[in-house]
Scaffold this motif. Structure first.
Motif, mmCIF file in Angstrom:
data_model
loop_
_atom_site.group_PDB
_atom_site.id
_atom_site.type_symbol
_atom_site.label_atom_id
_atom_site.label_comp_id
_atom_site.label_asym_id
_atom_site.label_seq_id
_atom_site.Cartn_x
_atom_site.Cartn_y
_atom_site.Cartn_z
ATOM 1 N N LEU A 241 0.827 -1.202 0.000
ATOM 2 C CA LEU A 241 0.000 0.000 0.000
ATOM 3 C C LEU A 241 0.863 1.253 0.000
ATOM 4 C CD1 LEU A 241 -2.668 -1.128 2.598
ATOM 5 C CD2 LEU A 241 -2.806 -1.225 0.108
ATOM 6 N N ILE B 286 -3.664 3.453 -2.914
ATOM 7 C CA ILE B 286 -4.815 3.883 -2.117
ATOM 8 C C ILE B 286 -5.739 4.776 -2.943
ATOM 9 C CG2 ILE B 286 -5.455 5.341 -0.148
ATOM 10 C CD1 ILE B 286 -3.057 4.023 1.333
ATOM 11 N N ILE C 233 -9.853 4.609 -1.810
ATOM 12 C CA ILE C 233 -9.893 4.509 -0.358
ATOM 13 C C ILE C 233 -9.663 5.904 0.198
ATOM 14 C CG2 ILE C 233 -8.775 3.529 1.676
ATOM 15 C CD1 ILE C 233 -7.994 1.121 -0.200
ATOM 16 N N CYS D 146 -6.971 7.799 4.397
ATOM 17 C CA CYS D 146 -6.016 6.753 4.728
ATOM 18 C C CYS D 146 -4.624 7.188 4.276
ATOM 19 C CB CYS D 146 -6.441 5.470 4.020
ATOM 20 S SG CYS D 146 -5.560 4.028 4.550
ATOM 21 N N TRP E 292 -0.898 5.690 4.008
ATOM 22 C CA TRP E 292 -0.295 4.362 4.050
ATOM 23 C C TRP E 292 0.776 4.233 5.130
ATOM 24 C CZ3 TRP E 292 4.797 3.152 3.462
ATOM 25 C CH2 TRP E 292 5.620 4.105 2.874
ATOM 26 N N LEU F 278 -0.886 3.626 8.737
ATOM 27 C CA LEU F 278 -1.967 2.655 8.860
ATOM 28 C C LEU F 278 -1.935 1.895 10.180
ATOM 29 C CD1 LEU F 278 -1.858 0.900 5.373
ATOM 30 C CD2 LEU F 278 -3.656 2.390 6.214
ATOM 31 N N GLN G 96 -7.021 -0.702 9.617
ATOM 32 C CA GLN G 96 -7.090 0.025 8.343
ATOM 33 C C GLN G 96 -6.436 -0.785 7.230
ATOM 34 O OE1 GLN G 96 -5.115 3.537 9.874
ATOM 35 N NE2 GLN G 96 -6.925 4.776 9.400
ATOM 36 N N TYR G 97 -5.314 -1.403 7.547
ATOM 37 C CA TYR G 97 -4.612 -2.235 6.573
ATOM 38 C C TYR G 97 -5.525 -3.362 6.081
ATOM 39 C CZ TYR G 97 -1.387 -5.682 4.702
ATOM 40 O OH TYR G 97 -0.770 -6.601 3.895
ATOM 41 N N CYS H 41 -8.213 -2.020 3.812
ATOM 42 C CA CYS H 41 -7.665 -1.695 2.476
ATOM 43 C C CYS H 41 -7.491 -2.957 1.648
ATOM 44 C CB CYS H 41 -6.329 -0.968 2.612
ATOM 45 S SG CYS H 41 -6.435 0.715 3.224
ATOM 46 N N GLN H 42 -6.944 -4.009 2.249
ATOM 47 C CA GLN H 42 -6.733 -5.261 1.517
ATOM 48 C C GLN H 42 -8.072 -5.885 1.121
ATOM 49 O OE1 GLN H 42 -3.890 -6.282 0.233
ATOM 50 N NE2 GLN H 42 -2.632 -4.765 1.309
ATOM 51 N N LYS I 24 -10.820 -4.235 0.426
ATOM 52 C CA LYS I 24 -11.301 -3.420 -0.703
ATOM 53 C C LYS I 24 -10.585 -3.831 -1.994
ATOM 54 C CE LYS I 24 -13.001 0.219 -2.891
ATOM 55 N NZ LYS I 24 -14.361 0.468 -3.211
#
Length: 110
Positions: A54, A59, A64, A67, A69, A72, A76-77, A80-81, A83
């Motif tokens: 990320l 992002i 996203i 956020c 990176w 994070l 949040q990580y 993100c993964q 998504k």
């Protein structure tokens, strides 16, 4: 990958989850990129469980919001993964990319 894991643990303790994930995920990315040279006499590892490294470009392309990176949290990580997994599942990938898990998103969008 022991060295990467040890280095990432040190980065995590000093700098946080965001920077540690970047170190680990970029290590796997480059292991994949150079796998034909590194694993000449060995089977190429399975990269299907790899996450996407990320950064601000990824992002943004994943749409996203709110956020950063490098800052994070673990939660949040994971969001993100998730998504990125959702975005990858919405598209058909060629055979090679389909074997890379979320790492494929990096190759498609960077």
């Amino acid at each position: 990958t022991l060295l990467a894991s040890s280095a990432a643990s040190d980065v995590y303790k000093r700098q946080g989850y965001g920077l540690a994930q970047k170190l680990i995920n970029m290590t796997f990315k480059y292991l994949y990129v150079f796998s034909d040279l590194i694993f000449v006499d060995k089977a190429i590892p399975d990269f299907s469980s790899c996450d996407c490294p990320l950064d601000s470009i990824i992002i943004k392309k994943a749409h996203i919001k709110d956020c950063v990176w490098s800052k994070l949290t673990e939660q949040q990580y994971l969001e993100c993964q998730a998504k990125i997994t959702e975005l990858l599942n919405a598209n058909s990938l060629d055979l090679e990319l389909s074997k890379l898990g979320n790492l494929a998103y990096d190759f498609i969008n960077w």
